[in-house]
Write a protein that holds these residues in place. Structure first.
Motif, PDB file in Angstrom:
ATOM      1  N   UNK A 164      12.674   9.205  14.968  1.00 22.61           N
ATOM      2  CA  UNK A 164      12.433   9.010  13.719  1.00 22.61           C
ATOM      3  C   UNK A 164      10.843   9.064  13.581  1.00 22.61           C
ATOM      4  N   UNK A 165      10.065   8.874  14.653  1.00 21.64           N
ATOM      5  CA  UNK A 165       8.644   9.271  14.424  1.00 21.64           C
ATOM      6  C   UNK A 165       8.453  10.583  14.540  1.00 21.64           C
ATOM      7  N   UNK A 194      15.656   0.873   8.241  1.00 23.75           N
ATOM      8  CA  UNK A 194      15.036   0.871   7.375  1.00 23.75           C
ATOM      9  C   UNK A 194      13.779   0.120   7.496  1.00 23.75           C
ATOM     10  N   UNK A 195      13.815  -0.890   8.434  1.00 20.43           N
ATOM     11  CA  UNK A 195      12.605  -1.752   8.723  1.00 20.43           C
ATOM     12  C   UNK A 195      11.401  -0.774   9.406  1.00 20.43           C
ATOM     13  N   UNK A 196      11.855   0.207  10.124  1.00 18.39           N
ATOM     14  CA  UNK A 196      11.114   1.030  10.790  1.00 18.39           C
ATOM     15  C   UNK A 196      10.255   2.009   9.761  1.00 18.39           C
ATOM     16  N   UNK A 197      10.909   2.358   8.657  1.00 15.91           N
ATOM     17  CA  UNK A 197      10.310   3.014   7.856  1.00 15.91           C
ATOM     18  C   UNK A 197       9.337   2.273   6.934  1.00 15.91           C
ATOM     19  N   UNK A 198       9.767   1.159   6.690  1.00 15.80           N
ATOM     20  CA  UNK A 198       8.976   0.159   5.955  1.00 15.80           C
ATOM     21  C   UNK A 198       7.692  -0.168   6.608  1.00 15.80           C
ATOM     22  N   UNK A 199       7.619  -0.569   7.840  1.00 11.83           N
ATOM     23  CA  UNK A 199       6.632  -0.910   8.836  1.00 11.83           C
ATOM     24  C   UNK A 199       5.820   0.072   8.897  1.00 11.83           C
ATOM     25  N   UNK A 204      10.583   1.994  -0.165  1.00 17.22           N
ATOM     26  CA  UNK A 204      12.177   2.120   0.104  1.00 17.22           C
ATOM     27  C   UNK A 204      12.824   1.660  -1.330  1.00 17.22           C
ATOM     28  N   UNK A 205      13.892   2.465  -1.640  1.00 18.33           N
ATOM     29  CA  UNK A 205      14.747   2.245  -2.452  1.00 18.33           C
ATOM     30  C   UNK A 205      16.282   2.515  -1.769  1.00 18.33           C
ATOM     31  N   UNK A 221      13.395   6.854   1.155  1.00 21.59           N
ATOM     32  CA  UNK A 221      12.039   6.618   1.596  1.00 21.59           C
ATOM     33  C   UNK A 221      11.036   7.486   1.287  1.00 21.59           C
ATOM     34  N   UNK A 222       9.725   7.110   0.742  1.00 24.92           N
ATOM     35  CA  UNK A 222       8.702   8.025   0.449  1.00 24.92           C
ATOM     36  C   UNK A 222       7.364   7.170   0.298  1.00 24.92           C
ATOM     37  N   UNK A 223       6.420   7.863   0.583  1.00 24.91           N
ATOM     38  CA  UNK A 223       5.040   7.318   0.387  1.00 24.91           C
ATOM     39  C   UNK A 223       4.651   7.127  -1.281  1.00 24.91           C
ATOM     40  N   UNK A 224       5.447   8.142  -1.881  1.00 19.63           N
ATOM     41  CA  UNK A 224       5.058   8.320  -3.315  1.00 19.63           C
ATOM     42  C   UNK A 224       6.104   7.697  -4.334  1.00 19.63           C
ATOM     43  N   UNK A 225       5.648   6.487  -4.833  1.00 23.23           N
ATOM     44  CA  UNK A 225       6.495   5.784  -5.677  1.00 23.23           C
ATOM     45  C   UNK A 225       7.257   6.316  -6.890  1.00 23.23           C
ATOM     46  N   UNK A 226       6.550   7.412  -7.244  1.00 24.19           N
ATOM     47  CA  UNK A 226       7.006   8.215  -8.357  1.00 24.19           C
ATOM     48  C   UNK A 226       8.240   8.789  -7.768  1.00 24.19           C
TER      49      UNK A 226
END
Length: 242
Positions: A164-165, A194-199, A204-205, A221-226
């Protein structure tokens, strides 16, 4: 073959095919695709056991309701590619049926543990790696490369933190996204992913669509909320994506 009143066929590597879906409820153990009786949880499956599952999934693809769902899943990710127009895509666990556009084959990269699947992708002129090779290249050749990373029911399997990294290293950090569908019966392992990505500070949606199976969900999953609010994902949630 019958065991304790349960009718099943041995597929190999400790995996059996239940002859009747109604029998699932009478044998409380690990079940996948509502019909496959497993000797362990999905994340604990060996590569050889995953290959057995892959061969079964390939055999039902054209003439079974589960095969129809697999086709619908791949169609969904293809529609995502059409809507989002990513320059480079990475598919996790595409098997022998990679999701790509022939005219843009050079934009595709696949990762799979199944050597038969990798050979099939190579025969189609696609780039494909086994996981350890991809991990080695994620910080160099593929660093910040992929605009879209996706997996059709593949994130259930043993994707450890090292892998995942590597996915995060290879993803476009500004506008990239990771999207995958999953079945909630493996909630502990999936919640961990999912927690890994949020951390890692990513947004996350998680969606539930009217046409999804009972326990099926889609994660973005993205850093861009748009990107998370892109209309194509709203269409999934509303059941209007075609």
């Amino acid at each position: 073959m019958s065991s304790g009143g349960i009718s099943k066929i041995d597929l190999g590597c400790g995996i059996s095919l239940l002859q009747d879906e109604a029998e699932v409820g009478s044998e409380r153990t690990f079940v996948f695709l509502d019909r496959l009786l497993l000797p362990c949880s999905l994340p604990d499956l060996s590569v050889e056991q995953i290959k057995v599952i892959n061969r079964y999934r390939e055999s039902i693809m054209a003439h079974d309701e589960l095969g129809d769902r697999a086709l619908s899943s791949r169609k969904m990710f293809r529609l995502f590619m059409e809507a989002l127009e990513p320059d480079r895509v990475l598919e996790i666990g595409g098997g022998k049926f990679p999701v790509y556009f022939e005219e843009r084959a050079t934009s595709y990269c696949g990762v799979d543990v199944d050597d038969e699947a990798i050979s099939t992708m190579h025969s189609l002129g696609l780039i494909a790696h086994e996981p350890s090779s991809f991990v080695r290249l994620s910080g160099s050749k593929y660093a910040s490369t992929f605009d879209m990373v996706f997996g059709s029911f593949s994130f259930h399997f043993n994707l450890d933190e090292t892998f995942l990294q590597a996915v995060l290293r290879s993803m476009n950090p500004t506008n990239g996204l990771i999207t995958f569908n999953f079945i909630s019966q493996d909630s502990v392992d999936m919640l961990g992913k999912l927690s890994f990505f949020c951390a890692k500070g990513l947004n996350l949606r998680v969606l539930k669509a009217p046409n999804f199976a009972t326990r099926e969900y889609l994660a973005i999953v993205s850093s861009n909320t748009k990107i998370l609010r892109h209309p194509v994902f709203d269409q999934v949630e509303q059941g209007t994506l075609e």
